[in-house]
Design an enzyme around this catalytic site. Structure first.
Site, PDB file in Angstrom:
ATOM      1  N   HIS A  39       8.153 -26.524   1.412  1.00 31.71           N
ATOM      2  CA  HIS A  39       7.565 -27.670   0.711  1.00 31.71           C
ATOM      3  C   HIS A  39       6.433 -27.237  -0.212  1.00 31.71           C
ATOM      4  CE1 HIS A  39       9.890 -30.584   3.077  1.00 31.71           C
ATOM      5  NE2 HIS A  39       9.873 -29.601   3.963  1.00 31.71           N
ATOM      6  N   LYS A  59     -13.039   2.244  -1.855  1.00 30.01           N
ATOM      7  CA  LYS A  59     -13.938   2.645  -0.760  1.00 30.01           C
ATOM      8  C   LYS A  59     -15.087   3.491  -1.325  1.00 30.01           C
ATOM      9  CE  LYS A  59     -10.830   2.705   3.287  1.00 30.01           C
ATOM     10  NZ  LYS A  59     -10.346   3.431   4.449  1.00 30.01           N
ATOM     11  N   GLU A 114       0.816  -1.209   0.000  1.00 31.12           N
ATOM     12  CA  GLU A 114       0.000   0.000   0.000  1.00 31.12           C
ATOM     13  C   GLU A 114       0.857   1.270   0.000  1.00 31.12           C
ATOM     14  OE1 GLU A 114      -3.518  -0.810   2.329  1.00 31.12           O
ATOM     15  OE2 GLU A 114      -3.882   1.321   2.626  1.00 31.12           O
TER      16      GLU A 114
HETATM   17  O1  PA5 Z   1      -3.076   1.776   5.802  1.00 28.76           O
HETATM   18  C1  PA5 Z   1      -4.164   2.283   5.586  1.00 28.76           C
HETATM   19  O2  PA5 Z   1      -4.339   3.507   5.605  1.00 28.76           O
HETATM   20  C2  PA5 Z   1      -5.380   1.417   5.294  1.00 28.76           C
HETATM   21  O3  PA5 Z   1      -5.043   0.078   5.169  1.00 28.76           O
HETATM   22  C3  PA5 Z   1      -6.389   1.571   6.422  1.00 28.76           C
HETATM   23  O4  PA5 Z   1      -5.832   1.136   7.620  1.00 28.76           O
HETATM   24  C4  PA5 Z   1      -7.669   0.749   6.126  1.00 28.76           C
HETATM   25  O5  PA5 Z   1      -8.185   1.105   4.891  1.00 28.76           O
HETATM   26  C5  PA5 Z   1      -8.704   1.010   7.217  1.00 28.76           C
HETATM   27  O6  PA5 Z   1      -8.953   2.375   7.326  1.00 28.76           O
HETATM   28  P1  PA5 Z   1      -9.606   3.000   8.612  1.00 28.76           P
HETATM   29  O7  PA5 Z   1      -8.657   2.827   9.721  1.00 28.76           O
HETATM   30  O8  PA5 Z   1      -9.838   4.420   8.268  1.00 28.76           O
HETATM   31  O9  PA5 Z   1     -10.871   2.250   8.855  1.00 28.76           O
END
Ligand code: PA5
Length: 465
Positions: A321, A435, A292
């Site tokens: 394995h 989202k 990410e």
């Molecule tokens: O790293 C990130 O920003 C995302 O993976 C968020 O943690 C994830 O989308 C969840 O978002 P939120 O904490 O706003 O619910």
């Protein structure tokens, strides 16, 4: 750097060790200015908003105190603790649970567990949600709803389900005492609920994004409920931060530059393979952090670059394995990162060869701790002798202190890589797209104009067989 520190071994990345496929010293030297610049920029940007997470190990004394008091109360009065969250709001809690608790924590008797039965629910699969509700006694459960934005669909849907059940079982006033939120201090739908219903909140400081939040109340509250010494974890983080201030002794910047060089040589996949069952979730956490943070279309100069290292999670010895054949003989497009643990928490020895079969002599009187170490070494050898680049993070033990070090080293590494790729390692526009599409498809107001576009891609039947 002392004998008992986390170490980073990159011998098997180098050409003079593994042959022509490796990185030469000249090559490494030619990237050193870039690495130094990344290190310099990181230190300089520590004052910026999106780098607030670097302050977490230093500035949470009173928060830690509040968390410990709350957690003590949970341990005394609740039998179950359930984290509702997703992505960066859930993975850290899973790592802490898997790394620092008994492997069969939830199956232990209450006095042996010394903490509630624990679940992290990071999916809206109805079968999984129902399965959770089948096994927890809701009247004895504390739900920790974790969302930084306070508006993530999955987490809010889970919250609404459990809140209704709690109210039905306990009445609203009591139900509110079975919920604790971890969210932003200033914004989000959850904050509104908290204010309206007077629900206890812990706050994620501004400038601490999801995947960089494990050392905030996002990870600290579940950790403390599980009886983990959160001060030790923060101390480990602090010690690694201090070490990373110095370019020369910095394992994170070294790993970053080696992965960056490998990427430029066409090795665009990194496999994280801990040789410790307790760190299996750690490789998932790392996969999110890497995927990410680095997978980006635009550079900081707004040019289309489409960069990113593809993370793969594996587990030693199990995946020797299954996946290892690919890593040794398949396309040479991956680096492998092992995590080796010098001392397991327990050990167990095979008996002497009472069966009197000569072929079994070699596994008689062998500690499994030694066996896993030998297998790790054998895998490193097999990769290296085949010219496959691999590196190893060595930690003395899986405990709160070294987990703090490991989290910190990896977050630093990824931000250094972000600097080298010249991208923003803190945003996630791709995730936001998904989202927003979800909001539109569920008819959330304000997202109507997206629907038409989504239907264009989702109602086609032309290429379905
Ligand atoms: O790293 C990130 O920003 C995302 O993976 C968020 O943690 C994830 O989308 C969840 O978002 P939120 O904490 O706003 O619910």
């Amino acid at each position: 750097m002392g004998k008992n520190d986390l170490l980073f071994d990159y011998n098997n990345m180098m050409a003079d060790v593994i042959g022509d496929n490796g990185i030469t010293n000249e090559e490494l030297n030619s990237y050193m200015d870039k690495a130094k610049l990344a290190h310099y920029n990181f230190e300089k940007k520590k004052g910026y908003n999106m780098m607030e997470w670097t302050k977490l190990p230093y500035e949470q004394d009173s928060v830690a105190q509040e968390i410990e008091a709350f957690a003590k109360n949970v341990r005394q009065n609740f039998d179950y603790f359930v984290v509702l969250g997703i992505g960066g709001s859930a993975l850290g809690a899973s790592v802490i649970f898997d790394a620092l608790c008994h492997y069969n924590h939830n199956l232990l008797s209450k006095d042996k567990r010394n903490a509630p039965i624990f679940f992290v629910e990071d999916n809206v699969d109805p079968d999984r949600m129902n399965a959770l509700l089948d096994v927890v006694d809701i009247k004895k459960t504390m739900f920790n709803v974790v969302t930084k934005s306070g508006k993530t669909t999955e987490t809010l849907a889970q919250f609404l389900i459990v809140y209704k059940l709690l109210k039905r079982a306990l009445g609203e006033e009591e139900a509110n005492k079975h919920i604790v939120f971890t969210t932003d201090r200033k914004k989000g739908d959850l904050l509104q609920v908290a204010k309206q219903k007077n629900i206890k909140c812990f706050y994620i400081p501004e400038g601490v994004g999801g995947r960089y939040s494990v050392l905030s109340p996002v990870g600290l509250l579940p950790a403390s409920v599980l009886g983990v010494d959160i001060r030790d974890m923060l101390m480990g983080a602090r010690d690694m931060e201090e070490r990373c201030k110095n370019f020369e002794s910095n394992p994170a910047v070294m790993k970053a530059v080696l992965e960056f060089i490998s990427y430029n040589k066409g090795l665009k996949i990194n496999v994280m393979m801990p040789y410790s069952q307790s760190l299996k979730s750690f490789s998932s956490w790392y996969a999110q952090l890497m995927g990410e943070s680095l997978g980006k279309r635009l550079s900081l100069d707004n040019e289309v670059v489409n960069v990113g290292i593809t993370p793969v999670s594996a587990l030693g010895v199990t995946d020797q394995h299954s996946q290892q054949q690919l890593y040794i003989e398949g396309p040479n497009d991956k680096t492998i990162t092992f995590i080796t643990v010098s001392n397991t928490k327990t050990d167990i020895i095979t008996p002497s060869n009472s069966l009197n079969i000569k072929e079994l002599d070699y596994i008689s009187n062998v500690n499994l701790g030694k066996l896993i170490y030998v297998e790790n070494t054998a895998t490193r050898y097999a990769l290296s002798v085949n010219g496959r680049m691999n590196n190893t993070i060595i930690i003395p033990q899986v405990n709160a202190y070294y987990l703090g070090q490991l989290f910190t080293m990896c977050m630093y590494e990824i931000v250094y890589l972000g600097e080298m790729f010249n991208i923003n390692a803190f945003d996630q526009p791709g995730v936001e797209d998904g989202k927003i599409a979800t909001f539109a498809m569920l008819n959330k107001s304000g997202y109507e104009d997206r629907l038409e576009c989504i239907e264009m891609f989702t109602v086609l039947t032309k290429y379905i067989v």
